[in-house]
Motif scaffolding. Structure first.
Motif, PDB file in Angstrom:
ATOM      1  N   ARG A   1      -1.891 -11.689  -3.752  1.00  0.00           N
ATOM      2  CA  ARG A   1      -1.993 -11.412  -5.185  1.00  0.00           C
ATOM      3  C   ARG A   1      -3.100 -10.415  -5.474  1.00  0.00           C
ATOM      4  O   ARG A   1      -2.893  -9.416  -6.183  1.00  0.00           O
ATOM      5  CB  ARG A   1      -2.270 -12.712  -5.937  1.00  0.00           C
ATOM      6  CG  ARG A   1      -2.451 -12.549  -7.441  1.00  0.00           C
ATOM      7  CD  ARG A   1      -3.210 -13.723  -8.039  1.00  0.00           C
ATOM      8  NE  ARG A   1      -4.596 -13.770  -7.564  1.00  0.00           N
ATOM      9  CZ  ARG A   1      -5.444 -14.753  -7.844  1.00  0.00           C
ATOM     10  NH1 ARG A   1      -5.046 -15.795  -8.570  1.00  0.00           N
ATOM     11  NH2 ARG A   1      -6.691 -14.726  -7.398  1.00  0.00           N
ATOM     12  N   ASP A   2      -4.286 -10.664  -4.933  1.00  0.00           N
ATOM     13  CA  ASP A   2      -5.428  -9.790  -5.211  1.00  0.00           C
ATOM     14  C   ASP A   2      -5.218  -8.396  -4.633  1.00  0.00           C
ATOM     15  O   ASP A   2      -5.592  -7.391  -5.243  1.00  0.00           O
ATOM     16  CB  ASP A   2      -6.709 -10.411  -4.647  1.00  0.00           C
ATOM     17  CG  ASP A   2      -7.104 -11.690  -5.361  1.00  0.00           C
ATOM     18  OD1 ASP A   2      -6.541 -11.972  -6.441  1.00  0.00           O
ATOM     19  OD2 ASP A   2      -7.964 -12.421  -4.830  1.00  0.00           O
ATOM     20  N   HIS A   3      -4.604  -8.325  -3.461  1.00  0.00           N
ATOM     21  CA  HIS A   3      -4.348  -7.031  -2.828  1.00  0.00           C
ATOM     22  C   HIS A   3      -3.377  -6.206  -3.668  1.00  0.00           C
ATOM     23  O   HIS A   3      -3.634  -5.020  -3.941  1.00  0.00           O
ATOM     24  CB  HIS A   3      -3.775  -7.256  -1.427  1.00  0.00           C
ATOM     25  CG  HIS A   3      -3.490  -6.008  -0.668  1.00  0.00           C
ATOM     26  ND1 HIS A   3      -4.489  -5.191  -0.177  1.00  0.00           N
ATOM     27  CD2 HIS A   3      -2.308  -5.416  -0.307  1.00  0.00           C
ATOM     28  CE1 HIS A   3      -3.934  -4.157   0.457  1.00  0.00           C
ATOM     29  NE2 HIS A   3      -2.626  -4.276   0.385  1.00  0.00           N
TER      30      HIS A   3
ATOM     31  N   ARG B   1      -4.747 -13.965  -1.387  1.00  0.00           N
ATOM     32  CA  ARG B   1      -5.068 -12.654  -0.815  1.00  0.00           C
ATOM     33  C   ARG B   1      -4.006 -11.611  -1.171  1.00  0.00           C
ATOM     34  O   ARG B   1      -4.340 -10.472  -1.509  1.00  0.00           O
ATOM     35  CB  ARG B   1      -5.217 -12.752   0.704  1.00  0.00           C
ATOM     36  CG  ARG B   1      -6.471 -13.438   1.173  1.00  0.00           C
ATOM     37  CD  ARG B   1      -6.797 -13.073   2.620  1.00  0.00           C
ATOM     38  NE  ARG B   1      -5.697 -13.347   3.533  1.00  0.00           N
ATOM     39  CZ  ARG B   1      -5.477 -14.533   4.083  1.00  0.00           C
ATOM     40  NH1 ARG B   1      -6.265 -15.567   3.787  1.00  0.00           N
ATOM     41  NH2 ARG B   1      -4.471 -14.708   4.918  1.00  0.00           N
TER      42      ARG B   1
ATOM     43  N   GLU C   1       0.831  -1.207   0.000  1.00  0.00           N
ATOM     44  CA  GLU C   1       0.000   0.000   0.000  1.00  0.00           C
ATOM     45  C   GLU C   1       0.863   1.255   0.000  1.00  0.00           C
ATOM     46  O   GLU C   1       0.588   2.213  -0.743  1.00  0.00           O
ATOM     47  CB  GLU C   1      -0.923  -0.001   1.214  1.00  0.00           C
ATOM     48  CG  GLU C   1      -2.020  -1.053   1.153  1.00  0.00           C
ATOM     49  CD  GLU C   1      -2.793  -1.150   2.457  1.00  0.00           C
ATOM     50  OE1 GLU C   1      -2.573  -0.299   3.346  1.00  0.00           O
ATOM     51  OE2 GLU C   1      -3.607  -2.086   2.595  1.00  0.00           O
TER      52      GLU C   1
ATOM     53  N   ARG D   1      -2.599  -6.471  -6.846  1.00  0.00           N
ATOM     54  CA  ARG D   1      -3.171  -6.077  -8.133  1.00  0.00           C
ATOM     55  C   ARG D   1      -4.235  -5.001  -7.967  1.00  0.00           C
ATOM     56  O   ARG D   1      -4.388  -4.130  -8.834  1.00  0.00           O
ATOM     57  CB  ARG D   1      -3.744  -7.307  -8.829  1.00  0.00           C
ATOM     58  CG  ARG D   1      -2.646  -8.217  -9.380  1.00  0.00           C
ATOM     59  CD  ARG D   1      -3.204  -9.439 -10.077  1.00  0.00           C
ATOM     60  NE  ARG D   1      -2.157 -10.182 -10.790  1.00  0.00           N
ATOM     61  CZ  ARG D   1      -2.338 -11.358 -11.359  1.00  0.00           C
ATOM     62  NH1 ARG D   1      -3.526 -11.956 -11.314  1.00  0.00           N
ATOM     63  NH2 ARG D   1      -1.340 -11.968 -11.983  1.00  0.00           N
ATOM     64  N   SER D   2      -4.957  -5.008  -6.836  1.00  0.00           N
ATOM     65  CA  SER D   2      -5.960  -3.960  -6.592  1.00  0.00           C
ATOM     66  C   SER D   2      -5.311  -2.591  -6.421  1.00  0.00           C
ATOM     67  O   SER D   2      -5.959  -1.562  -6.634  1.00  0.00           O
ATOM     68  CB  SER D   2      -6.793  -4.296  -5.348  1.00  0.00           C
ATOM     69  OG  SER D   2      -6.053  -4.083  -4.156  1.00  0.00           O
ATOM     70  N   LEU D   3      -4.044  -2.586  -6.058  1.00  0.00           N
ATOM     71  CA  LEU D   3      -3.298  -1.335  -5.884  1.00  0.00           C
ATOM     72  C   LEU D   3      -2.667  -0.847  -7.190  1.00  0.00           C
ATOM     73  O   LEU D   3      -2.037   0.209  -7.216  1.00  0.00           O
ATOM     74  CB  LEU D   3      -2.197  -1.532  -4.838  1.00  0.00           C
ATOM     75  CG  LEU D   3      -2.668  -1.853  -3.420  1.00  0.00           C
ATOM     76  CD1 LEU D   3      -1.485  -2.274  -2.555  1.00  0.00           C
ATOM     77  CD2 LEU D   3      -3.384  -0.664  -2.798  1.00  0.00           C
ATOM     78  N   GLY D   4      -2.830  -1.622  -8.238  1.00  0.00           N
ATOM     79  CA  GLY D   4      -2.252  -1.246  -9.530  1.00  0.00           C
ATOM     80  C   GLY D   4      -0.793  -1.627  -9.679  1.00  0.00           C
ATOM     81  O   GLY D   4      -0.114  -1.137 -10.586  1.00  0.00           O
TER      82      GLY D   4
END
Length: 264
Positions: free
Chosen positions: A222-224, A220, A192, A226-229
Motif C-alpha cells: 500500500r505505502d509503496h 508495505r 514502479e 501510494r508513494s508512486l502516485g
C-alpha cells in the motif's frame, strides 16, 4: 443465476482444466425474472481467483458469492490454477499466459460475457489477491478494476514471513530470489514501471485483516504504491486469513466495482 461446472483443454498448459462459472439468467417470457445488467447480449464478468491450497470450487463452497453476484447481474468465472502463483513458472507451465490470455478467450467463447475492458474485473484472495493485482498491473488494458483480498503481495518476503512455499517450490515457480526481484512477477517492480511509464491502470482495491500473517506485506505494498502516485482504495480492520473475512469483503468488492449498469 446458473451454475456451470466446466472442464476444457488449455492449450497454453497442455492440460485438461476446470472452472466454475455463475452467470445471470434472462427471461424468455415464461415467468423467469430477467437477470441483471447487460451490455447488449453480454454480461459483465468478474474473474475470481483462488488461494494457494484451493481450487476452482472454493469460492462457491466457502462463501455466498453466487447470491451476492446475482444482486449486480454479473457473471463470475472461477478457474483452477493449482499452486502456480498465476505465473509462467521457471520449471513448470505457463499459468500467467493461461489466466491473462487463454482463460478470457475460452470463457468469452463459451458464455455470454463481455470482452470489453469496461466490463471486465478481477479479484482474488491470498495467492489469488496477488494474481488479481498482477493482472491489473501487467494487463491494465484488459480490466477496469482489480481487487486483492489478503493478498500475498511481496514474493521476496516468503522466506521469513510465514512462507506458504517450501524453498524448492519457490524455485520451481519464481527461480531464485535474485531472479524474482524486479521481474514481471514482482508487484513492487510492476507498480514502479507502471508509474514511470504513465500507464492507464484499472481501479485498484486492497484489503487485509490486521491479524492476518500477510498484513505487513499489505502495508508495505500500500505505502509503496501510494508513494508512486498510483491511486489505491485500501481498507483494513479486524480479521485474519479466514473465510469469514473473505465472505464479508467480497461483498464490499462487488459494491465497489464500477459496473456500468449498477446494482440490479
Amino acid at each position: 443465476m446458473a451454475l456451470i461446472q466446466c472442464g476444457f483443454f488449455a492449450q497454453t498448459l497442455g492440460l485438461s482444466m476446470s472452472m466454475n462459472v455463475v452467470i445471470p439468467e434472462r427471461s424468455y417470457g415464461i415467468g423467469v425474472e430477467a437477470g441483471g445488467a447487460q451490455t447488449g447480449d453480454k454480461f459483465p464478468v468478474l474473474y475470481l481467483l483462488h488461494g494457494l491450497s484451493d481450487d476452482h470450487s472454493i469460492w462457491l463452497r466457502r462463501t455466498s458469492v453466487e447470491r451476492y453476484a446475482a444482486e449486480y447481474g454479473i457473471a463470475v468465472v472461477m478457474p483452477a490454477v493449482h499452486r502456480s502463483f498465476y505465473t509462467n513458472m521457471k520449471s513448470g507451465h505457463d499459468y500467467w499466459t493461461f489466466v491473462s490470455e487463454e482463460l478470457p478467450h475460452v470463457a468469452q467463447s463459451l458464455f455470454p460475457i463481455s470482452g470489453k475492458r469496461e466490463d471486465s474485473f478481477a479479484a482474488g484472495l491470498s495467492m489469488g489477491g496477488y494474481g488479481a493485482m498482477k493482472l491489473g498491473l501487467r494487463a491494465p488494458e484488459k480490466f477496469a478494476a482489480v481487487a486483492s483480498l489478503s493478498g500475498a503481495m511481496d514474493i521476496l518476503a516468503f522466506d521469513h514471513e510465514g512462507s506458504p512455499l517450501a524453498d524448492k517450490e519457490y524455485k520451481w515457480i519464481f527461480g531464485s530470489k535474485e531472479e524474482a526481484a524486479g521481474s514481471d512477477d514482482d508487484l513492487f517492480a510492476l507498480a514502479e514501471r507502471a508509474a514511470a511509464g504513465g500507464v492507464s491502470l484499472p481501479r485498484l482495491y486492497q484489503c487485509c485483516g490486521t491479524e492476518d500473517f500477510l498484513y505487513d506485506q499489505n502495508i508495505r505494498f500500500r505505502d509503496h504504491v501510494r508513494s508512486l502516485g498510483i491511486a489505491l482504495d485500501y481498507e483494513e480492520g479486524p480479521g485474519d486469513h479466514s473465510w469469514g473475512y473473505w465472505d464479508a469483503h467480497i461483498q464490499r468488492v462487488l459494491a465497489w466495482l464500477p459496473l456500468r449498469g449498477g446494482k440490479v
